[in-house]
Design a protein around this motif. Structure first.
Motif, PDB file in Angstrom:
ATOM      1  N   GLY A  55       0.780  -1.150   0.047  1.00  0.00           N
ATOM      2  CA  GLY A  55      -0.145  -0.016  -0.178  1.00  0.00           C
ATOM      3  C   GLY A  55       0.620   1.393  -0.055  1.00  0.00           C
ATOM      4  O   GLY A  55       0.267   2.289   0.101  1.00  0.00           O
ATOM      5  N   ARG A  84      -1.408   7.224  -3.955  1.00  0.00           N
ATOM      6  CA  ARG A  84      -2.138   6.447  -2.741  1.00  0.00           C
ATOM      7  C   ARG A  84      -3.738   7.212  -2.934  1.00  0.00           C
ATOM      8  O   ARG A  84      -4.681   6.524  -2.938  1.00  0.00           O
ATOM      9  N   GLY A  89      -7.214   2.004  -2.291  1.00  0.00           N
ATOM     10  CA  GLY A  89      -8.352   2.107  -1.050  1.00  0.00           C
ATOM     11  C   GLY A  89      -7.893   1.201  -0.136  1.00  0.00           C
ATOM     12  O   GLY A  89      -7.327   0.156  -0.383  1.00  0.00           O
ATOM     13  N   PHE A  90      -8.234   1.627   1.340  1.00  0.00           N
ATOM     14  CA  PHE A  90      -7.750   0.793   2.268  1.00  0.00           C
ATOM     15  C   PHE A  90      -9.313   0.300   2.843  1.00  0.00           C
ATOM     16  O   PHE A  90      -9.837   1.456   3.371  1.00  0.00           O
ATOM     17  N   VAL A  91      -9.199  -0.648   3.435  1.00  0.00           N
ATOM     18  CA  VAL A  91     -10.469  -1.230   4.567  1.00  0.00           C
ATOM     19  C   VAL A  91      -9.950  -1.778   5.574  1.00  0.00           C
ATOM     20  O   VAL A  91      -9.070  -2.814   5.364  1.00  0.00           O
ATOM     21  N   GLY A 110     -12.651  10.322   1.478  1.00  0.00           N
ATOM     22  CA  GLY A 110     -11.969   9.291   0.420  1.00  0.00           C
ATOM     23  C   GLY A 110     -11.602  10.075  -0.784  1.00  0.00           C
ATOM     24  O   GLY A 110     -10.675   9.283  -1.624  1.00  0.00           O
ATOM     25  N   ILE A 155     -15.854   0.665   2.859  1.00  0.00           N
ATOM     26  CA  ILE A 155     -15.949  -0.101   1.618  1.00  0.00           C
ATOM     27  C   ILE A 155     -16.291   1.121   0.687  1.00  0.00           C
ATOM     28  O   ILE A 155     -15.534   1.376  -0.400  1.00  0.00           O
ATOM     29  N   ARG A 157     -15.828   4.435   1.145  1.00  0.00           N
ATOM     30  CA  ARG A 157     -14.921   5.318   1.126  1.00  0.00           C
ATOM     31  C   ARG A 157     -13.745   5.050   0.338  1.00  0.00           C
ATOM     32  O   ARG A 157     -13.160   5.843  -0.381  1.00  0.00           O
ATOM     33  N   ALA A 158     -13.587   3.790   0.440  1.00  0.00           N
ATOM     34  CA  ALA A 158     -12.136   3.135  -0.275  1.00  0.00           C
ATOM     35  C   ALA A 158     -12.545   3.192  -1.992  1.00  0.00           C
ATOM     36  O   ALA A 158     -11.722   3.337  -2.601  1.00  0.00           O
ATOM     37  N   VAL A 166      -7.673  -2.435  -3.974  1.00  0.00           N
ATOM     38  CA  VAL A 166      -8.192  -2.379  -2.565  1.00  0.00           C
ATOM     39  C   VAL A 166      -7.713  -3.231  -1.849  1.00  0.00           C
ATOM     40  O   VAL A 166      -7.646  -4.343  -2.037  1.00  0.00           O
ATOM     41  N   ALA A 168      -7.866  -4.808   2.035  1.00  0.00           N
ATOM     42  CA  ALA A 168      -8.670  -5.029   3.116  1.00  0.00           C
ATOM     43  C   ALA A 168      -7.941  -6.179   4.223  1.00  0.00           C
ATOM     44  O   ALA A 168      -7.796  -7.017   4.094  1.00  0.00           O
TER      45      ALA A 168
END
Ligand code: ADP
Ligand code: MG
Length: 230
Positions: A55, A84, A89-91, A110, A155, A157-158, A166, A168
Protein backbone atom coordinates in the motif's frame (compact mmCIF):
# COMPACT_ATOMS: atom_id res chain seq x y z
CA UNK A 1 -3.15 -11.15 -20.46
CA UNK A 2 -3.09 -7.69 -18.87
CA UNK A 3 -0.06 -6.30 -17.08
CA UNK A 4 -0.19 -6.62 -13.30
CA UNK A 5 -1.59 -3.69 -11.33
CA UNK A 6 0.80 -4.53 -8.52
CA UNK A 7 4.00 -6.54 -8.32
CA UNK A 8 6.06 -7.44 -5.29
CA UNK A 9 9.54 -8.64 -6.24
CA UNK A 10 11.84 -10.32 -3.70
CA UNK A 11 10.55 -8.02 -0.97
CA UNK A 12 12.12 -8.35 2.47
CA UNK A 13 11.46 -6.34 5.59
CA UNK A 14 13.64 -6.48 8.67
CA UNK A 15 12.72 -4.44 11.74
CA UNK A 16 15.71 -3.23 13.77
CA UNK A 17 14.72 -4.99 16.99
CA UNK A 18 17.24 -6.94 19.06
CA UNK A 19 17.44 -9.57 17.70
CA UNK A 20 16.21 -8.26 14.30
CA UNK A 21 12.70 -9.27 13.22
CA UNK A 22 12.54 -10.67 9.70
CA UNK A 23 8.90 -9.82 9.00
CA UNK A 24 9.16 -10.57 5.24
CA UNK A 25 11.71 -12.73 3.46
CA UNK A 26 11.97 -12.39 -0.33
CA UNK A 27 8.21 -12.33 -0.96
CA UNK A 28 6.92 -12.32 -4.55
CA UNK A 29 3.41 -11.57 -5.80
CA UNK A 30 1.76 -10.16 -8.92
CA UNK A 31 -1.89 -9.06 -8.93
CA UNK A 32 -3.96 -8.17 -12.00
CA UNK A 33 -7.04 -5.99 -12.45
CA UNK A 34 -10.22 -7.73 -11.37
CA UNK A 35 -8.51 -10.32 -9.19
CA UNK A 36 -9.80 -11.20 -5.73
CA UNK A 37 -6.85 -12.47 -3.71
CA UNK A 38 -6.79 -13.79 -0.15
CA UNK A 39 -3.50 -13.45 1.71
CA UNK A 40 -3.77 -15.91 4.57
CA UNK A 41 -1.42 -16.79 7.39
CA UNK A 42 -1.24 -17.06 11.17
CA UNK A 43 -0.78 -14.10 13.48
CA UNK A 44 2.76 -12.69 13.19
CA UNK A 45 3.41 -14.21 9.75
CA UNK A 46 3.91 -10.82 8.06
CA UNK A 47 0.48 -10.10 6.53
CA UNK A 48 0.07 -6.55 7.82
CA UNK A 49 3.70 -5.74 6.98
CA UNK A 50 3.12 -6.96 3.43
CA UNK A 51 -0.05 -4.87 3.21
CA UNK A 52 1.64 -1.66 4.36
CA UNK A 53 4.48 -2.21 1.89
CA UNK A 54 2.08 -3.02 -0.99
CA UNK A 55 0.00 0.00 0.00
CA UNK A 56 3.12 2.24 -0.22
CA UNK A 57 2.81 3.18 3.47
CA UNK A 58 6.13 1.55 4.36
CA UNK A 59 9.33 0.80 2.41
CA UNK A 60 10.82 -2.65 2.12
CA UNK A 61 14.36 -3.25 3.42
CA UNK A 62 15.13 -4.76 0.02
CA UNK A 63 13.23 -5.73 -3.11
CA UNK A 64 10.86 -3.78 -5.36
CA UNK A 65 7.16 -2.87 -5.32
CA UNK A 66 5.67 -1.68 -8.62
CA UNK A 67 2.27 -0.09 -9.11
CA UNK A 68 1.16 -0.29 -12.74
CA UNK A 69 4.77 -1.14 -13.57
CA UNK A 70 6.27 1.88 -11.85
CA UNK A 71 8.74 1.31 -8.99
CA UNK A 72 7.24 2.98 -5.92
CA UNK A 73 10.68 3.59 -4.35
CA UNK A 74 11.46 6.14 -7.06
CA UNK A 75 8.59 8.37 -5.94
CA UNK A 76 9.04 11.16 -3.42
CA UNK A 77 6.67 11.44 -0.44
CA UNK A 78 4.31 13.88 -2.17
CA UNK A 79 4.10 11.79 -5.35
CA UNK A 80 3.52 8.69 -3.30
CA UNK A 81 0.70 10.35 -1.34
CA UNK A 82 -0.85 11.46 -4.65
CA UNK A 83 -0.60 7.92 -6.00
CA UNK A 84 -2.31 6.54 -2.88
CA UNK A 85 -5.00 9.22 -3.01
CA UNK A 86 -5.90 8.26 -6.57
CA UNK A 87 -5.19 4.57 -6.94
CA UNK A 88 -5.29 2.77 -3.60
CA UNK A 89 -8.19 2.12 -1.24
CA UNK A 90 -7.87 0.70 2.28
CA UNK A 91 -10.45 -1.15 4.39
CA UNK A 92 -9.69 -2.06 8.02
CA UNK A 93 -11.06 -4.45 10.61
CA UNK A 94 -12.22 -1.60 12.88
CA UNK A 95 -13.69 0.52 10.02
CA UNK A 96 -11.81 3.71 11.06
CA UNK A 97 -14.81 5.96 10.39
CA UNK A 98 -15.01 9.47 11.84
CA UNK A 99 -17.79 9.25 14.48
CA UNK A 100 -18.95 12.87 14.15
CA UNK A 101 -19.45 12.74 10.36
CA UNK A 102 -22.44 11.35 8.46
CA UNK A 103 -21.93 8.35 6.19
CA UNK A 104 -21.78 10.54 3.09
CA UNK A 105 -19.22 12.87 4.67
CA UNK A 106 -17.12 9.91 5.80
CA UNK A 107 -17.16 8.55 2.26
CA UNK A 108 -16.36 12.00 0.81
CA UNK A 109 -13.11 12.03 2.83
CA UNK A 110 -11.96 9.31 0.41
CA UNK A 111 -11.73 12.05 -2.22
CA UNK A 112 -9.65 14.51 -0.20
CA UNK A 113 -6.33 15.20 -1.95
CA UNK A 114 -7.76 14.24 -5.34
CA UNK A 115 -8.61 17.79 -6.39
CA UNK A 116 -12.41 17.22 -6.43
CA UNK A 117 -14.49 20.09 -5.04
CA UNK A 118 -16.83 19.80 -2.04
CA UNK A 119 -20.11 19.35 -3.97
CA UNK A 120 -18.51 16.87 -6.34
CA UNK A 121 -17.08 14.86 -3.44
CA UNK A 122 -20.51 14.61 -1.83
CA UNK A 123 -22.17 13.62 -5.09
CA UNK A 124 -19.63 10.83 -5.70
CA UNK A 125 -19.96 9.79 -2.04
CA UNK A 126 -23.73 9.32 -2.40
CA UNK A 127 -23.17 7.28 -5.58
CA UNK A 128 -20.63 5.09 -3.78
CA UNK A 129 -23.02 4.55 -0.86
CA UNK A 130 -25.74 3.55 -3.29
CA UNK A 131 -23.33 1.06 -4.91
CA UNK A 132 -22.79 -0.68 -1.54
CA UNK A 133 -26.53 -0.75 -0.81
CA UNK A 134 -26.64 2.16 1.64
CA UNK A 135 -28.55 4.83 -0.29
CA UNK A 136 -30.96 5.00 2.69
CA UNK A 137 -28.19 5.69 5.22
CA UNK A 138 -26.37 8.69 3.73
CA UNK A 139 -27.20 11.00 6.68
CA UNK A 140 -26.60 8.47 9.44
CA UNK A 141 -23.57 8.72 11.70
CA UNK A 142 -21.41 5.65 12.45
CA UNK A 143 -23.00 5.26 15.93
CA UNK A 144 -26.41 4.80 14.27
CA UNK A 145 -25.21 2.02 11.95
CA UNK A 146 -24.73 -1.73 12.44
CA UNK A 147 -21.25 -3.27 12.13
CA UNK A 148 -21.95 -4.51 8.63
CA UNK A 149 -23.27 -1.10 7.59
CA UNK A 150 -20.19 0.59 9.02
CA UNK A 151 -17.97 -1.71 6.99
CA UNK A 152 -20.01 -0.91 3.87
CA UNK A 153 -19.45 2.80 4.51
CA UNK A 154 -15.70 2.10 4.86
CA UNK A 155 -15.79 0.14 1.58
CA UNK A 156 -17.63 2.99 -0.13
CA UNK A 157 -14.94 5.37 1.14
CA UNK A 158 -12.26 3.11 -0.40
CA UNK A 159 -14.18 2.83 -3.69
CA UNK A 160 -15.26 6.43 -4.18
CA UNK A 161 -11.97 7.32 -5.88
CA UNK A 162 -12.37 4.37 -8.28
CA UNK A 163 -9.01 2.94 -7.24
CA UNK A 164 -6.94 0.38 -9.16
CA UNK A 165 -6.56 -1.69 -6.04
CA UNK A 166 -8.27 -2.14 -2.68
CA UNK A 167 -6.53 -3.62 0.37
CA UNK A 168 -8.73 -5.03 3.12
CA UNK A 169 -6.97 -6.07 6.37
CA UNK A 170 -9.18 -8.55 8.27
CA UNK A 171 -12.34 -6.80 6.98
CA UNK A 172 -14.66 -9.31 8.66
CA UNK A 173 -12.74 -9.56 11.93
CA UNK A 174 -15.21 -7.41 13.87
CA UNK A 175 -18.37 -8.91 12.30
CA UNK A 176 -20.50 -11.99 12.88
CA UNK A 177 -20.21 -14.81 10.34
CA UNK A 178 -23.28 -13.99 8.22
CA UNK A 179 -22.46 -10.27 8.06
CA UNK A 180 -18.85 -11.11 7.24
CA UNK A 181 -20.00 -13.31 4.35
CA UNK A 182 -22.03 -10.42 2.95
CA UNK A 183 -18.99 -8.15 3.12
CA UNK A 184 -16.88 -10.74 1.27
CA UNK A 185 -19.64 -11.03 -1.35
CA UNK A 186 -19.54 -7.26 -1.80
CA UNK A 187 -15.74 -7.31 -2.15
CA UNK A 188 -15.99 -10.02 -4.80
CA UNK A 189 -18.54 -7.96 -6.77
CA UNK A 190 -16.09 -5.05 -6.61
CA UNK A 191 -13.33 -7.28 -8.00
CA UNK A 192 -15.65 -8.46 -10.79
CA UNK A 193 -16.16 -4.85 -11.81
CA UNK A 194 -12.40 -4.58 -12.48
CA UNK A 195 -10.72 -3.41 -9.28
CA UNK A 196 -8.01 -5.66 -7.83
CA UNK A 197 -9.03 -6.63 -4.28
CA UNK A 198 -6.58 -8.09 -1.77
CA UNK A 199 -8.08 -9.45 1.43
CA UNK A 200 -5.74 -10.16 4.33
CA UNK A 201 -7.07 -12.73 6.80
CA UNK A 202 -6.01 -15.35 9.31
CA UNK A 203 -9.42 -17.05 8.83
CA UNK A 204 -9.43 -20.03 6.47
CA UNK A 205 -13.24 -19.95 6.25
CA UNK A 206 -12.87 -16.54 4.58
CA UNK A 207 -9.86 -17.43 2.42
CA UNK A 208 -10.77 -20.91 1.17
CA UNK A 209 -13.70 -19.91 -1.11
CA UNK A 210 -11.67 -17.15 -2.77
CA UNK A 211 -10.48 -17.68 -6.35
CA UNK A 212 -6.82 -17.10 -5.43
CA UNK A 213 -5.12 -17.85 -2.14
CA UNK A 214 -1.63 -16.75 -1.16
CA UNK A 215 -0.31 -18.37 2.01
CA UNK A 216 2.31 -16.65 4.07
CA UNK A 217 4.29 -18.09 6.92
CA UNK A 218 7.30 -16.63 8.77
CA UNK A 219 7.46 -13.85 6.20
CA UNK A 220 7.60 -16.20 3.22
CA UNK A 221 4.99 -16.83 0.54
CA UNK A 222 4.66 -20.60 0.86
CA UNK A 223 1.88 -21.28 -1.67
CA UNK A 224 0.01 -19.24 -4.28
CA UNK A 225 -2.94 -21.09 -5.81
CA UNK A 226 -5.58 -20.01 -8.27
CA UNK A 227 -3.61 -17.23 -9.99
CA UNK A 228 -4.82 -16.56 -13.55
CA UNK A 229 -2.55 -18.27 -16.09
CA UNK A 230 -1.13 -16.41 -19.06
N1 ADP B 1 7.02 -1.81 13.57
C1 ADP B 1 7.49 -3.00 13.94
N2 ADP B 1 8.64 -3.10 14.67
C2 ADP B 1 9.12 -4.31 15.02
N3 ADP B 1 8.55 -5.50 14.71
C3 ADP B 1 7.41 -5.46 14.00
C4 ADP B 1 6.82 -4.22 13.58
N4 ADP B 1 5.68 -4.50 12.88
C5 ADP B 1 5.57 -5.84 12.87
N5 ADP B 1 6.61 -6.42 13.54
C6 ADP B 1 6.86 -7.87 13.70
O1 ADP B 1 6.91 -8.42 12.39
C7 ADP B 1 6.28 -9.70 12.38
C8 ADP B 1 5.13 -9.70 11.39
O2 ADP B 1 4.11 -8.84 11.89
P1 ADP B 1 2.75 -8.53 11.09
O3 ADP B 1 3.11 -8.15 9.71
O4 ADP B 1 1.96 -7.57 11.90
O5 ADP B 1 2.06 -9.97 11.08
P2 ADP B 1 0.50 -10.37 10.91
O6 ADP B 1 -0.22 -9.21 10.33
O7 ADP B 1 0.55 -11.56 10.01
O8 ADP B 1 0.01 -10.73 12.27
C9 ADP B 1 5.85 -9.99 13.80
O9 ADP B 1 6.89 -10.73 14.42
C10 ADP B 1 5.74 -8.60 14.41
O10 ADP B 1 5.97 -8.65 15.79
MG1 MG C 1 -1.97 -8.22 10.99
Amino acid sequence: MTEPVLTVEEVSKTYPTDPPTHALRAANLAVRAGELVAVVGPSGSGKSTLLSIMGTLEDPTSGTVRLRGYPVARLGDAQRAALRARHIGFVFQQFHLIPTLTAEKNVATGLLYTGAGHAERLRHARDALEAVGLAHRTRYRPGQLSGGEKQRVAIARALVKQPSIVFADEPTGALDTATGENIIRLLSEIARSGTAVIVITHDHAIADPMPRRVRIRDGRVTTDTGAPTA
